[in-house]
Design an enzyme around this catalytic site. Structure first.
Site, PDB file in Angstrom:
ATOM      1  N   TYR A  25      -3.800 -17.777 -11.239  1.00  0.00           N
ATOM      2  CA  TYR A  25      -4.353 -18.130  -9.923  1.00  0.00           C
ATOM      3  C   TYR A  25      -4.763 -19.600  -9.812  1.00  0.00           C
ATOM      4  O   TYR A  25      -5.417 -19.980  -8.842  1.00  0.00           O
ATOM      5  CB  TYR A  25      -5.564 -17.242  -9.610  1.00  0.00           C
ATOM      6  CG  TYR A  25      -5.164 -15.864  -9.104  1.00  0.00           C
ATOM      7  CD1 TYR A  25      -4.551 -14.953  -9.954  1.00  0.00           C
ATOM      8  CD2 TYR A  25      -5.391 -15.489  -7.780  1.00  0.00           C
ATOM      9  CE1 TYR A  25      -4.178 -13.694  -9.499  1.00  0.00           C
ATOM     10  CE2 TYR A  25      -5.024 -14.226  -7.327  1.00  0.00           C
ATOM     11  CZ  TYR A  25      -4.421 -13.343  -8.189  1.00  0.00           C
ATOM     12  OH  TYR A  25      -4.054 -12.094  -7.729  1.00  0.00           O
TER      13      TYR A  25
ATOM     14  N   LYS B 158      -0.990  -8.934 -22.720  1.00  0.00           N
ATOM     15  CA  LYS B 158       0.447  -8.755 -22.929  1.00  0.00           C
ATOM     16  C   LYS B 158       0.874  -9.757 -23.995  1.00  0.00           C
ATOM     17  O   LYS B 158       1.800 -10.535 -23.806  1.00  0.00           O
ATOM     18  CB  LYS B 158       1.146  -8.988 -21.573  1.00  0.00           C
ATOM     19  CG  LYS B 158       2.625  -8.695 -21.532  1.00  0.00           C
ATOM     20  CD  LYS B 158       2.984  -7.217 -21.662  1.00  0.00           C
ATOM     21  CE  LYS B 158       4.485  -7.088 -21.860  1.00  0.00           C
ATOM     22  NZ  LYS B 158       4.893  -5.739 -22.257  1.00  0.00           N
TER      23      LYS B 158
ATOM     24  N   ASP C 217       0.981  -2.811 -19.868  1.00  0.00           N
ATOM     25  CA  ASP C 217       1.935  -1.804 -19.376  1.00  0.00           C
ATOM     26  C   ASP C 217       1.511  -0.400 -19.818  1.00  0.00           C
ATOM     27  O   ASP C 217       1.548   0.561 -19.057  1.00  0.00           O
ATOM     28  CB  ASP C 217       3.377  -2.126 -19.800  1.00  0.00           C
ATOM     29  CG  ASP C 217       3.507  -2.594 -21.240  1.00  0.00           C
ATOM     30  OD1 ASP C 217       2.468  -2.797 -21.913  1.00  0.00           O
ATOM     31  OD2 ASP C 217       4.649  -2.755 -21.717  1.00  0.00           O
TER      32      ASP C 217
ATOM     33  N   ASP D 209      -5.966  -7.828 -10.861  1.00  0.00           N
ATOM     34  CA  ASP D 209      -5.653  -7.587  -9.450  1.00  0.00           C
ATOM     35  C   ASP D 209      -4.800  -6.329  -9.323  1.00  0.00           C
ATOM     36  O   ASP D 209      -5.062  -5.449  -8.503  1.00  0.00           O
ATOM     37  CB  ASP D 209      -4.907  -8.802  -8.891  1.00  0.00           C
ATOM     38  CG  ASP D 209      -4.466  -8.579  -7.452  1.00  0.00           C
ATOM     39  OD1 ASP D 209      -5.299  -8.140  -6.643  1.00  0.00           O
ATOM     40  OD2 ASP D 209      -3.290  -8.842  -7.151  1.00  0.00           O
TER      41      ASP D 209
ATOM     42  N   ASP E  28      -5.754  -1.966  -7.738  1.00  0.00           N
ATOM     43  CA  ASP E  28      -5.144  -1.095  -6.726  1.00  0.00           C
ATOM     44  C   ASP E  28      -4.706   0.229  -7.352  1.00  0.00           C
ATOM     45  O   ASP E  28      -4.804   1.285  -6.721  1.00  0.00           O
ATOM     46  CB  ASP E  28      -3.948  -1.786  -6.050  1.00  0.00           C
ATOM     47  CG  ASP E  28      -4.386  -2.797  -4.984  1.00  0.00           C
ATOM     48  OD1 ASP E  28      -5.441  -3.446  -5.178  1.00  0.00           O
ATOM     49  OD2 ASP E  28      -3.691  -2.948  -3.962  1.00  0.00           O
TER      50      ASP E  28
END
Ligand code: NAD
Ligand code: IPM
Ligand code: MN
Length: 358
Positions: free
Chosen positions: A134, A185, A218, A242, A246
């Site tokens: 970001y 990751k 993942d 982020d 959701d």
């Protein structure tokens, strides 16, 4: 007196913000020392004024005890230039490095997963909020030509990674299960992953009472659906955080019930907003669920030092869900304003309207 800057924003933002204000109004009538001032910053403001904020606008917002945002996003500003300046600007300028996003099941019927009880879905995401992908590092080169190149960098600093990890470990150490997962990751993103993983191991050594595990992002997505009960605190970088917020929201009833807090605990600064966006197709149709906004307001008053009142708002929200006084996304038939009124009733008259279920 605690002063709050309100930015309703775009789309369903104003609709849900006005319900959160109703809730604050009930508490203010009872004597809670709250005051608020509304700011028109939005896509409309950006398109008419030619800028996202007036001169000194961000600094002026910084003078408040807290900021409350509805949502940003409008087809008229496809690059989200105004949100970048206001929302990402506030996160960066006020150094709101903790993005806390609780994922809590308000009622068993809200989860799409089979056979889970409320205690099986109760975790909190600590999303690093100032770095990662970001930071806006990069650019388009030879734009519009066949040789066009797009570069988008991500950045992690030792200080930035360590401080979010420490806040997450501190929280885990206070929770019943003392369980933390750090998601990265590092098998593919070796440089940032390496820094996160090493720092995680070092910080973990300072919190021997916390059972801390690493999990690849993942696999986290997989396990959040297959075995969500094992999670209590999840800490991760900006973009991963982020995305999983959701996913977390979907596990407990959708974006209509997911609140968030952007805070700098040391500087006592905070911006509070639902996890959801402006949902343009839903705007102006009295369909938006105001509970995510109400729960974000609850996180805000907790941050401002009014914890008992924050718990009361949560209980009133849970009571509305238990008694089915909710918008269509949760299976009810109330409009946005009616759902907000139901929360206010639950606050004023606990024990009625299904509050005994909460
Ligand atoms: P969104 O979160 O706005 O909506 C996605 C879907 O979730 C909606 O279609 C709707 O079905 C559901 N939903 C969201 N909020 C709801 C509510 N309160 N009640 C009931 N259902 C709800 O995501 P999007 O459609 O991808 O994005 C729309 C705009 O919002 C974009 O411009 C995006 O960039 C922006 N956005 C802003 C923020 C923010 O301001 N913090 C967050 C996410 C997205
Ligand atoms: C969120 C939103 C924002 C983000 C967007 C609007 C920039 O999706 O707060 O979750 O990506 O942080
Ligand atoms: Mn998001």
């Amino acid at each position: 007196m605690k002063r709050i800057a309100l930015i309703p924003g775009d789309g369903i933002g104003p609709e849900v913000t006005s319900q959160a204000i109703k809730v604050l109004q009930v508490l203010r009538e009872e004597g809670l020392p709250l005051a608020w001032e509304e700011f028109p910053y939005s896509a409309t403001y950006y398109l008419t004024e030619g800028r996202a904020l007036p001169e000194g606008g961000l600094e002026a917002l910084g003078a408040f005890d807290a900021i409350f945002v509805g949502a940003f996003g409008d087809p008229g500003v496809p690059d989200m230039a105004h949100a970048k300046e206001i929302l990402l600007g506030a996160r960066r300028n006020f150094d709101l490095y903790v993005n806390e996003r609780p994922v809590r099941l308000l009622h068993e019927r809200l989860t799409p997963l089979k056979g889970l009880s409320r205690t099986d879905l109760d975790f909190v995401i600590f999303r690093e909020n100032t770095e990662g992908a970001y930071v806006g590092a990069g650019g388009l080169f030879k734009a519009g030509t066949p040789d066009e190149v797009a570069l988008q960098g991500a950045l992690a600093t030792r200080k930035g990674v360590e401080r979010i990890l420490r806040r997450a470990f501190e929280r885990a150490s206070m929770l019943p299960r003392k369980r933390l997962h750090m998601a990265d990751k590092h098998n593919a993103l070796e440089f940032i992953g390496n820094l996160w993983y090493r720092t995680f191991r070092e910080v973990a050594a300072d919190f021997p009472e916390v059972q801390a595990d690493h999990i690849f992002i993942d696999t986290l997505c997989h396990d959040l659906v297959r075995d969500p009960a094992k999670f209590e605190v999840i800490v991760t970088s900006n973009l991963f955080g982020d995305m999983i917020s959701d996913l977390g929201a979907a596990l407990v009833g959708g974006l209509g019930v997911a609140p968030s807090a952007n805070v700098n605990p040391e500087a006592r600064r905070g911006l509070f907003e639902p996890v959801h966006g402006s949902a343009p197709p839903m705007a102006g149709r009295d369909l938006a669920n105001p509970l995510a906004a109400c729960l974000s307001a609850s996180m805000m008053i907790d941050f401002l030092g009014f914890s008992p009142e924050a718990r009361r708002v949560e209980r009133a929200v849970r009571a509305c869900v238990a008694s089915g006084q909710v918008t269509p996304d949760l299976g009810g038939n109330l409009g946005t304003g009616e759902a907000g009124d139901a929360v206010c009733r639950g606050l004023r008259y606990p024990g009625r309207d299904g509050a005994e279920w909460a």
